[in-house]
Design an enzyme around this catalytic site. Sequence first.
Site, short mmCIF file in Angstrom:
data_model
loop_
_atom_site.label_atom_id
_atom_site.label_comp_id
_atom_site.label_asym_id
_atom_site.label_seq_id
_atom_site.Cartn_x
_atom_site.Cartn_y
_atom_site.Cartn_z
N GLU A 1 25.24 -11.83 -5.72
CA GLU A 1 25.30 -13.25 -5.41
C GLU A 1 26.73 -13.69 -5.12
O GLU A 1 26.97 -14.53 -4.26
CB GLU A 1 24.74 -14.05 -6.58
CG GLU A 1 24.70 -15.56 -6.37
CD GLU A 1 24.01 -16.28 -7.52
OE1 GLU A 1 23.59 -17.43 -7.32
OE2 GLU A 1 23.87 -15.69 -8.60
N GLU B 1 14.51 -17.92 -12.35
CA GLU B 1 14.55 -18.59 -11.05
C GLU B 1 13.54 -17.91 -10.15
O GLU B 1 12.41 -18.34 -10.05
CB GLU B 1 15.97 -18.52 -10.48
CG GLU B 1 16.21 -19.44 -9.32
CD GLU B 1 17.69 -19.64 -9.04
OE1 GLU B 1 18.00 -20.16 -7.98
OE2 GLU B 1 18.52 -19.26 -9.89
#
Length: 726
Positions: free
Chosen positions: A606, A346
């Site tokens: 996260e 990502e």
Amino acid sequence: MDWKAKWLKPANDFGNAAPVFSTDFALSRTVKQARLFITALGVYEAALNGRRIGQFVLAPGWTTYYKRLQYQEYDVTDLLRAENHLTVTVGKGWYHSPMPGFSASDFQKGLAARPMGLLAQLEITYEDGQHSFIVSDESWSVSESAVRFSEIYDGEIYDASFIPPCSVAAETFNGPYETLIEQQGEEIREQERIAAVRIFTTPKGEVVADFGQEITGYVEISVNAKAGEEIRLSHAEVLDKDGCFYTENYRSARAEYCCICRDGQQSCQPRLTFFGFRYIRIDAFPGGPGAGKPENFTAVVLHSQMKRTGRLSCSNPLLNRLFDNIIWGQKGNFVDVPTDCPQRDERLGWTGDAQVFVRTACLNYDTEKFFTKWLADLAADQGEDGYVGHVIPDLLKKQPASAAWGDAAAICPWAVYLAYGNSEILSRQFESMRKWVDYITAHTTTEYLWTGGVHYGDWLGLDAPSGSYKGSSREDFIASAFYAHSASLVIKAGLVLGKDMAAYEALLHNIVSAFRRAYPTYTTQTECVLAAHFHLAEDCQAAADQLALMIKECGTKLQTGFVGTPYLLHVLSDYGHTDLAYSLLLREQYPSWLYPVTKGATTVWEHWDGIMENGDFWSRNMNSFNHYAYGAVADWVYCCAAGITPAEGYPGYSKVRIAPAPDARLDWLEASLDTRHGRIISRWKKQDSLWRYEITTPVDAEVVIDGKTFLVSAGSYIYHSSIQLA
């Protein structure tokens, strides 16, 4: 810039090998100055006479390449000799790597189909005032380099013993000139070096080195080897609950490095890629994986060249570790663009994460130049209708615009202006800010609200329905709230620039009125937060009181996600619930900022429970352990706990307000902030059952102690509280 150089590409298809372009030239006169102007379609490493040019790693950086490609200027005077050999190795980098790895991207496929290009121009000024030019053209050669493979997600293979075949003439092609811009952002550089703290064998028999800290960068290896012996490393953030090497959360990113050694003592490291990691698995090493010693491995930290400006410390060791984690999260994700994470397939410049964290970013580091460049890319990628993508550079085009993500167009420029007091960022970005608000106005299904869109909602909110990543806050509620917020920022920016904002002031009035009619009640913590923080509620105090009650009723726990969390503690403090804000900050059980610290986190996660109480992982496919967004809580510590803010109407801290808010659960807390006007220090500590405040201000300040305001001039001051500690 007057380019005389031509774009070069390899004459042949080298497959995965990185091409190296070269030229030789002689000098017979005394040189006064020599400047190299250079860029590439990919990332490059240049050397003159065997010595690296500059400190920029992964140059020319990452921009929205179809519209903006940076070139660099280096003074190479001291590297010149009578006979000279200039080489430039070009890797895939962000330009040609298959990004993003988790989703198809026609945008990226178009870039990858272009040649691995180089443009270089050496301008030499002699002592006699004459000039000459060495430019990339048909006279240059190209061959395969010792970098046999390199790309962003999968890593690099380097063969130190590789002997390239004969070079051939490079080919020219019609590369981009119209999109070239001078270097605008900060350079990515090697910043720190961290020795391996231990090497151990896991229950699976894996040989693993631990650096004790998650970083973004790569490993430098020092070794005495024979030609052809291999070093192979894999990278990971965490170990699993059995203490074994864990990489499932990297998804499709292989994140591997391989060096094929030459004879003798040598050092090697990746040259054209980077990784996010704390651990390396030694898959191969001269003498076997177990032959590696800690002294063989050094982690090299990469991030954009930013000056550290803010520091926090206190009497609570866990909180200090959180402060450190927030700094490491920023360093690890500020690699030319504000990425969400630096490790998996990502590593994109998510707009939502950037706007969540921008205020904290500007406190921790001087990020004015960093954000100026990234916001210029945002404006360049923005649609003619004002559309703003989810990531910048926008590799995910054509997805519906999302509230709180696209709003980065308005939120980030204003935050940068408040931090540094330079209205130039508003001048540059005003049209982008305005166009974003106009986009919402044109695409809503309900006048003066934002309805009918597709949004991320309160992403990863803890009150999410089963099976959903989105919290339970109403998406239209969130979208309409940010519509109002962005409109207010456009008005503020316009007024700073001397523009007539009457039309947008009327728009904002109508948005607020419509919002109050549509949403008279609030159903989640995040809805209460937004209604109060954006001043949308009829009674903001009542909204904040409802928030406080919700928090207490669920066991003094937050349930907010990406949208509500950054403002949560601010709302509590602004409306008389500072003690509850501290309770959330100091909570050690899940969910909390300190829970990951108790699990050994060295960066911000996260998910609040990326590693759960039983040692299991939150998920395999979306579980980054270096995801800076929730580190935005540091903004509250600087601004509320330590109480440092610009005085109203004085962006950039030309005048300050210092209103500390101590809590008896801490013995002391200190914040320091280097501003354009000097260093501000706010410290409080317990002393003889009272609070002692130590304040240093380089400018005039409003100091608020126990509700009393003191107007002071630049200097250092000590105050004692009149309130007895409980």
